[in-house]
Design a protein around this motif. Structure first.
Motif, PDB file in Angstrom:
ATOM      1  N   GLN A 152      -5.883 -42.581 -12.509  1.00 27.33           N
ATOM      2  CA  GLN A 152      -6.189 -41.900 -13.754  1.00 27.33           C
ATOM      3  C   GLN A 152      -5.052 -42.020 -14.769  1.00 27.33           C
ATOM      4  OE1 GLN A 152      -7.303 -37.913 -12.766  1.00 27.33           O
ATOM      5  NE2 GLN A 152      -9.096 -38.556 -11.628  1.00 27.33           N
ATOM      6  N   SER A 153      -4.132 -42.934 -14.604  1.00 27.93           N
ATOM      7  CA  SER A 153      -3.024 -43.135 -15.535  1.00 27.93           C
ATOM      8  C   SER A 153      -3.543 -43.662 -16.864  1.00 27.93           C
ATOM      9  CB  SER A 153      -2.015 -44.140 -14.973  1.00 27.93           C
ATOM     10  OG  SER A 153      -1.426 -43.645 -13.799  1.00 27.93           O
ATOM     11  N   THR A 154      -2.828 -43.431 -17.947  1.00 24.56           N
ATOM     12  CA  THR A 154      -3.180 -43.908 -19.282  1.00 24.56           C
ATOM     13  C   THR A 154      -2.363 -45.145 -19.606  1.00 24.56           C
ATOM     14  OG1 THR A 154      -3.645 -41.651 -19.974  1.00 24.56           O
ATOM     15  CG2 THR A 154      -3.290 -43.281 -21.703  1.00 24.56           C
ATOM     16  N   ILE A 155      -3.042 -46.157 -20.050  1.00 24.93           N
ATOM     17  CA  ILE A 155      -2.375 -47.395 -20.453  1.00 24.93           C
ATOM     18  C   ILE A 155      -2.740 -47.650 -21.907  1.00 24.93           C
ATOM     19  CG2 ILE A 155      -2.240 -49.873 -20.076  1.00 24.93           C
ATOM     20  CD1 ILE A 155      -3.003 -49.305 -17.150  1.00 24.93           C
ATOM     21  N   THR A 156      -1.769 -47.976 -22.724  1.00 20.91           N
ATOM     22  CA  THR A 156      -2.019 -48.279 -24.128  1.00 20.91           C
ATOM     23  C   THR A 156      -1.827 -49.762 -24.383  1.00 20.91           C
ATOM     24  OG1 THR A 156       0.248 -47.829 -24.780  1.00 20.91           O
ATOM     25  CG2 THR A 156      -1.297 -45.978 -24.857  1.00 20.91           C
TER      26      THR A 156
END
Length: 188
Positions: free
Chosen positions: A30-34
Protein backbone atom coordinates in the motif's frame (compact mmCIF):
# COMPACT_ATOMS: atom_id res chain seq x y z
CA UNK A 1 -19.61 -32.21 9.29
CA UNK A 2 -18.57 -32.49 12.87
CA UNK A 3 -18.54 -29.57 15.20
CA UNK A 4 -14.84 -29.91 15.72
CA UNK A 5 -14.16 -29.82 12.00
CA UNK A 6 -16.43 -26.82 11.59
CA UNK A 7 -14.66 -24.94 14.38
CA UNK A 8 -11.28 -25.81 12.93
CA UNK A 9 -12.31 -24.49 9.49
CA UNK A 10 -13.78 -21.34 11.02
CA UNK A 11 -10.61 -20.81 13.02
CA UNK A 12 -8.43 -21.26 10.00
CA UNK A 13 -10.57 -18.78 8.11
CA UNK A 14 -10.18 -16.19 10.86
CA UNK A 15 -6.42 -16.77 10.98
CA UNK A 16 -6.21 -16.37 7.22
CA UNK A 17 -8.18 -13.15 7.34
CA UNK A 18 -6.13 -11.81 10.19
CA UNK A 19 -2.90 -12.79 8.49
CA UNK A 20 -3.89 -10.99 5.27
CA UNK A 21 -4.91 -7.78 6.99
CA UNK A 22 -2.08 -7.49 9.43
CA UNK A 23 0.76 -9.08 7.57
CA UNK A 24 3.79 -6.78 7.13
CA UNK A 25 4.12 -7.60 3.42
CA UNK A 26 0.55 -6.48 2.89
CA UNK A 27 1.32 -3.03 4.35
CA UNK A 28 4.25 -2.59 1.96
CA UNK A 29 1.93 -3.13 -1.01
CA UNK A 30 0.00 0.00 0.00
CA UNK A 31 3.00 2.36 -0.38
CA UNK A 32 2.60 5.56 -2.44
CA UNK A 33 4.79 6.08 -5.45
CA UNK A 34 4.89 9.35 -7.37
CA UNK A 35 6.02 9.99 -10.94
CA UNK A 36 5.48 12.15 -13.97
CA UNK A 37 4.04 11.95 -17.48
CA UNK A 38 5.79 13.95 -20.22
CA UNK A 39 3.45 16.03 -22.40
CA UNK A 40 4.59 17.65 -25.66
CA UNK A 41 3.13 19.66 -28.53
CA UNK A 42 5.14 20.72 -31.56
CA UNK A 43 3.83 23.73 -33.45
CA UNK A 44 5.04 24.41 -36.97
CA UNK A 45 4.90 27.74 -38.76
CA UNK A 46 1.88 28.26 -40.97
CA UNK A 47 -0.12 30.82 -42.94
CA UNK A 48 -3.78 30.95 -43.93
CA UNK A 49 -5.63 32.86 -46.63
CA UNK A 50 -9.28 33.76 -46.04
CA UNK A 51 -9.35 31.21 -43.19
CA UNK A 52 -7.94 28.35 -45.28
CA UNK A 53 -4.79 26.83 -43.79
CA UNK A 54 -1.93 26.72 -46.28
CA UNK A 55 0.08 23.57 -45.67
CA UNK A 56 3.59 23.18 -47.05
CA UNK A 57 3.39 21.84 -50.61
CA UNK A 58 -0.35 22.43 -50.96
CA UNK A 59 -2.17 24.40 -53.62
CA UNK A 60 -4.90 27.01 -53.11
CA UNK A 61 -6.87 29.68 -54.92
CA UNK A 62 -5.40 33.12 -54.13
CA UNK A 63 -8.31 35.00 -55.69
CA UNK A 64 -9.89 36.18 -58.92
CA UNK A 65 -9.07 38.98 -61.35
CA UNK A 66 -12.37 39.57 -63.16
CA UNK A 67 -12.38 42.19 -65.91
CA UNK A 68 -16.13 41.75 -66.32
CA UNK A 69 -17.90 42.09 -69.66
CA UNK A 70 -16.67 44.53 -72.32
CA UNK A 71 -17.51 45.08 -75.97
CA UNK A 72 -15.19 43.64 -78.60
CA UNK A 73 -14.14 47.22 -79.40
CA UNK A 74 -12.86 48.19 -75.91
CA UNK A 75 -9.45 49.88 -75.51
CA UNK A 76 -8.59 49.11 -71.88
CA UNK A 77 -10.26 48.13 -68.63
CA UNK A 78 -9.10 47.88 -65.01
CA UNK A 79 -9.91 45.38 -62.23
CA UNK A 80 -8.59 44.32 -58.83
CA UNK A 81 -7.82 40.86 -57.45
CA UNK A 82 -10.52 39.73 -55.04
CA UNK A 83 -9.78 36.98 -52.52
CA UNK A 84 -12.66 35.55 -50.53
CA UNK A 85 -15.08 38.37 -49.86
CA UNK A 86 -12.56 41.22 -49.89
CA UNK A 87 -10.30 43.04 -52.31
CA UNK A 88 -6.65 42.09 -52.30
CA UNK A 89 -4.92 39.12 -50.74
CA UNK A 90 -4.82 38.84 -46.96
CA UNK A 91 -2.69 36.28 -45.12
CA UNK A 92 -2.51 35.44 -41.44
CA UNK A 93 0.80 33.84 -40.48
CA UNK A 94 2.56 32.56 -37.39
CA UNK A 95 4.59 35.18 -35.51
CA UNK A 96 8.09 35.64 -36.89
CA UNK A 97 7.18 34.67 -40.45
CA UNK A 98 7.87 36.97 -43.40
CA UNK A 99 5.85 35.55 -46.29
CA UNK A 100 6.93 36.13 -49.88
CA UNK A 101 4.40 36.07 -52.71
CA UNK A 102 5.40 35.86 -56.39
CA UNK A 103 3.52 35.62 -59.65
CA UNK A 104 5.56 33.08 -61.61
CA UNK A 105 3.71 33.39 -64.91
CA UNK A 106 0.44 32.77 -66.67
CA UNK A 107 -0.87 29.93 -68.80
CA UNK A 108 -0.90 32.11 -71.93
CA UNK A 109 2.28 34.16 -71.42
CA UNK A 110 3.74 32.76 -74.64
CA UNK A 111 0.89 34.51 -76.51
CA UNK A 112 1.42 37.95 -74.95
CA UNK A 113 1.92 40.95 -77.21
CA UNK A 114 2.72 44.65 -77.18
CA UNK A 115 5.29 44.40 -74.37
CA UNK A 116 2.74 43.12 -71.84
CA UNK A 117 3.50 40.20 -69.52
CA UNK A 118 0.30 38.16 -69.71
CA UNK A 119 -2.50 37.26 -72.11
CA UNK A 120 -6.11 36.13 -71.90
CA UNK A 121 -6.98 33.57 -74.58
CA UNK A 122 -10.10 32.56 -76.48
CA UNK A 123 -9.24 29.96 -79.10
CA UNK A 124 -6.37 31.52 -81.08
CA UNK A 125 -7.29 35.11 -80.11
CA UNK A 126 -5.49 36.84 -77.26
CA UNK A 127 -5.92 39.98 -75.19
CA UNK A 128 -2.81 41.25 -73.35
CA UNK A 129 -2.89 42.39 -69.73
CA UNK A 130 -0.56 43.29 -66.88
CA UNK A 131 -0.66 43.18 -63.08
CA UNK A 132 0.19 46.21 -60.97
CA UNK A 133 1.01 46.76 -57.32
CA UNK A 134 -0.69 50.17 -57.22
CA UNK A 135 -4.14 51.48 -58.09
CA UNK A 136 -2.66 54.09 -60.45
CA UNK A 137 -1.28 51.23 -62.59
CA UNK A 138 2.23 52.65 -62.67
CA UNK A 139 4.24 49.72 -61.17
CA UNK A 140 4.01 46.49 -63.19
CA UNK A 141 4.50 43.29 -61.20
CA UNK A 142 7.19 41.32 -62.99
CA UNK A 143 7.14 37.52 -63.03
CA UNK A 144 9.26 35.88 -60.30
CA UNK A 145 9.57 39.13 -58.32
CA UNK A 146 8.34 39.34 -54.72
CA UNK A 147 5.11 41.30 -54.22
CA UNK A 148 5.26 43.70 -51.26
CA UNK A 149 2.96 43.10 -48.27
CA UNK A 150 1.65 45.65 -45.79
CA UNK A 151 1.98 44.12 -42.32
CA UNK A 152 0.01 44.44 -39.12
CA UNK A 153 1.19 42.03 -36.41
CA UNK A 154 0.63 38.61 -38.04
CA UNK A 155 -1.61 39.81 -40.90
CA UNK A 156 -0.13 40.53 -44.32
CA UNK A 157 -2.11 42.21 -47.08
CA UNK A 158 -1.43 43.18 -50.65
CA UNK A 159 -3.59 44.60 -53.40
CA UNK A 160 -3.07 43.46 -56.97
CA UNK A 161 -4.54 45.43 -59.86
CA UNK A 162 -4.95 44.40 -63.47
CA UNK A 163 -5.33 46.29 -66.71
CA UNK A 164 -6.43 44.55 -69.90
CA UNK A 165 -5.69 46.13 -73.29
CA UNK A 166 -8.14 45.83 -76.18
CA UNK A 167 -7.69 46.84 -79.80
CA UNK A 168 -10.37 49.49 -79.94
CA UNK A 169 -11.81 49.97 -83.40
CA UNK A 170 -8.45 49.26 -85.09
CA UNK A 171 -8.88 45.49 -84.98
CA UNK A 172 -11.99 44.15 -83.29
CA UNK A 173 -11.60 40.95 -81.30
CA UNK A 174 -13.94 37.98 -81.70
CA UNK A 175 -16.68 37.74 -79.04
CA UNK A 176 -16.13 35.04 -76.41
CA UNK A 177 -14.88 34.40 -72.89
CA UNK A 178 -11.14 35.02 -72.64
CA UNK A 179 -9.33 33.32 -69.74
CA UNK A 180 -5.92 32.86 -68.17
CA UNK A 181 -4.55 31.25 -65.03
CA UNK A 182 -1.78 32.96 -63.11
CA UNK A 183 0.62 30.77 -61.18
CA UNK A 184 1.41 32.03 -57.67
CA UNK A 185 4.10 30.93 -55.23
CA UNK A 186 3.93 31.71 -51.52
CA UNK A 187 7.03 31.06 -49.43
CA UNK A 188 7.22 31.38 -45.65
Amino acid sequence: MSLRLRLTCAGLLLVALGFGLGHPDRAAAQSTITGTIGVTLTLTSACSISGTLLAQGSSTNFGTLDFGSQTTLFTQHDAQVVSGSSSGISLTCSPGISPELMITGGSNDASKSGGHLHALAFGTSNVPYDLYSDSSHSTVIQNNTAVAFATSSTTYTTNLYGRVFGSGTASALPAGTYTDTLNVTLSF
